[in-house]
Write an enzyme that holds these catalytic residues in place. Structure first.
Site, PDB file in Angstrom:
ATOM      1  N   LYS A 106      47.987  30.845  38.374  1.00  0.00           N
ATOM      2  CA  LYS A 106      49.093  29.891  38.451  1.00  0.00           C
ATOM      3  C   LYS A 106      50.248  30.298  37.538  1.00  0.00           C
ATOM      4  O   LYS A 106      51.416  30.284  37.946  1.00  0.00           O
ATOM      5  CB  LYS A 106      48.604  28.487  38.092  1.00  0.00           C
ATOM      6  CG  LYS A 106      49.677  27.424  38.255  1.00  0.00           C
ATOM      7  CD  LYS A 106      49.122  26.015  38.148  1.00  0.00           C
ATOM      8  CE  LYS A 106      48.752  25.658  36.727  1.00  0.00           C
ATOM      9  NZ  LYS A 106      48.647  24.197  36.524  1.00  0.00           N
ATOM     10  N   ASP A 120      43.678  26.031  28.232  1.00  0.00           N
ATOM     11  CA  ASP A 120      43.444  25.331  29.500  1.00  0.00           C
ATOM     12  C   ASP A 120      41.967  25.188  29.846  1.00  0.00           C
ATOM     13  O   ASP A 120      41.617  24.448  30.769  1.00  0.00           O
ATOM     14  CB  ASP A 120      44.145  26.055  30.647  1.00  0.00           C
ATOM     15  CG  ASP A 120      45.653  25.873  30.610  1.00  0.00           C
ATOM     16  OD1 ASP A 120      46.113  24.846  30.064  1.00  0.00           O
ATOM     17  OD2 ASP A 120      46.375  26.754  31.113  1.00  0.00           O
TER      18      ASP A 120
END
Length: 433
Positions: free
Chosen positions: A24, A316
């Site tokens: 991403k 993350d």
């Protein structure tokens, strides 16, 4: 409104190859830099999920021609100063990365623009970019430091020498992108090194950027050379199935072409330190990134103790790492993680509430959490519309004694559109209620 509540309970072993979508972070940056390049380029294996589709659509609104060809993107860049005034507000959806990086580009344009986002994004702090961008001459207004952001044109963007008080690749990348439009050299110094996809991709595209330890400098008003970009598979997405394979006894899984940028592999380092059986093979450079294949076998994990500089290398992955810690015998401790409170949700609070509902003992402070391994008893947990929290608790259902119901899972599509199809391919059943 269609329900997005998912029920999951136990599973067979995980085996074979699991396909992970494109990274991403890199896809965002590839679309942005490709749109500003001096010519056409193709982005191979991009992440075509909600967050990155927002990036794609915004740059189309800004006048860039972008075509989809067999799941790849052809970006017809026309130069650094080629963007056009949008006719509508620019919707960043749920993506903090997009809003912050986009602001760095838009504050140097000769037109006004407004960036909006969803309810979650409009609670995320933007002063961290507004303040340094203002020092560069930008005119940005916000709602008490929160989105939406309205940006007005200025005559000149100034190069600055900025020392970032927050370990954030989004801040660094925002200022580097803005620095491309400034006369002179912009310098950003980090207290702790964060993921370097922006500077790596700029180097790959022959843009004058230099890295000296924690100091990154970029010269303004140079051309971006159009080169095809390969996006590796996202290690942050792979982390969910890596942990699933580790905690589900008897599992043995292969992952191909995973990005193993050293500033993103904290999750592997921590898991291997916990006793995880992870083999890394076929290391090679693909475009601007280091890529490899991973083989993961189920393992008996030991408690983790995580703090300091490694935190930025797995920022993350903490939610799914917390799930891994529930299978350990003993207490895992995490500190220096206050930044987790400024993600799509307050991830310390979201994970603590969910784990406690499942029967796991958890304690936290503003910047720490401790998790005592134990048996998942099942229950209902809220993801708080956070894609990583949602996926983490779904993976927890693989080893739960009783079913786990995860509420509000629709945002999984922001980063991992084939998450549920991967579960189905592994004969893991989930139910929508």
């Amino acid at each position: 409104m269609k329900s997005s509540n998912i029920v999951i309970n136990s599973s067979p072993i995980l085996s074979g190859q699991i396909c992970i979508p494109g990274d991403k972070s890199i896809t965002h940056r590839a679309i942005i830099l490709g749109s500003l390049a001096d010519g056409d380029l193709t982005i191979y294996h991009p992440l075509l999920a909600d967050d990155c589709l927002k990036t794609l659509n915004i740059f189309k609104q800004l006048g860039v021609k972008i075509e989809t060809d067999d799941k790849n993107l052809i970006v017809r860049g026309r130069g650094l100063l080629s963007l056009n005034k949008p006719s509508e507000k620019l919707d960043a959806g749920n993506s903090g990365t997009l809003m912050r990086l986009l602001a760095g580009v838009l504050c140097a344009q000769n037109f006004s623009s407004t960036i909006i986002g969803d309810k979650s994004l409009c609670q995320r702090p933007m002063d961290r970019i507004i303040n340094p961008l203002s020092k560069m001459g930008a005119q940005i207004s916000s709602k008490d430091g929160l989105p939406p952001l309205t940006i007005k044109p200025v005559d000149d963007i100034k190069a600055i020498d900025y020392k970032s008080p927050i370990a954030s690749a989004q801040i660094k990348s925002c200022l580097l992108l803005c620095g491309m439009f400034a006369k002179g050299e912009t310098i950003v110094t980090e207290a702790i090194k964060t993921r370097d996809h922006t500077e790596s991709l700029l180097k790959y595209l022959d843009y004058p950027v230099q890295v000296d330890g924690n100091k990154i400098s970029i010269k303004g008003l140079h051309a971006i050379k159009p080169k095809d970009i390969f996006v590796p598979s996202d290690i942050s997405s792979a982390a969910f199935f890596i942990v699933a394979a580790l905690i589900k006894k008897g599992s043995d899984v292969i992952f191909k072409n995973i990005g193993i940028n050293p500033l993103r592999t904290g999750i592997l380092d921590v898991l291997i330190g916990m006793g995880a059986n992870i083999t890394i093979t076929n290391k090679h450079i693909s475009g601007s990134e280091l890529v490899a294949d991973l083989r993961v076998k189920s393992s008996t994990l030991q408690p983790a103790k995580v703090s300091g500089s490694i935190v930025s290398r797995l920022i993350d992955e903490f939610p799914i790492l917390f799930i891994a810690c529930t299978s350990c015998h003993g207490v895992s401790e995490f500190s220096d993680i206050a930044e987790l409170r400024n993600k799509e949700s307050d991830r310390i609070s979201s994970m603590e509430k969910g784990l406690m509902k499942l029967g796991i003992t958890v304690q936290s402070t503003v910047s720490s959490i401790s998790i005592k391994g134990g048996v998942m008893k099942g229950g209902i947990v809220d993801s708080f519309d956070d894609h990583r929290v949602a996926m983490s608790f779904i993976i927890a259902g693989l080893i739960s004694d009783k079913p786990i119901t995860v509420l509000n899972t629709s945002n999984i599509n922001t980063s991992f559109p084939n998450f549920f199809s991967n579960l189905k391919d592994q004969n893991i059943e989930t139910y929508l209620i």
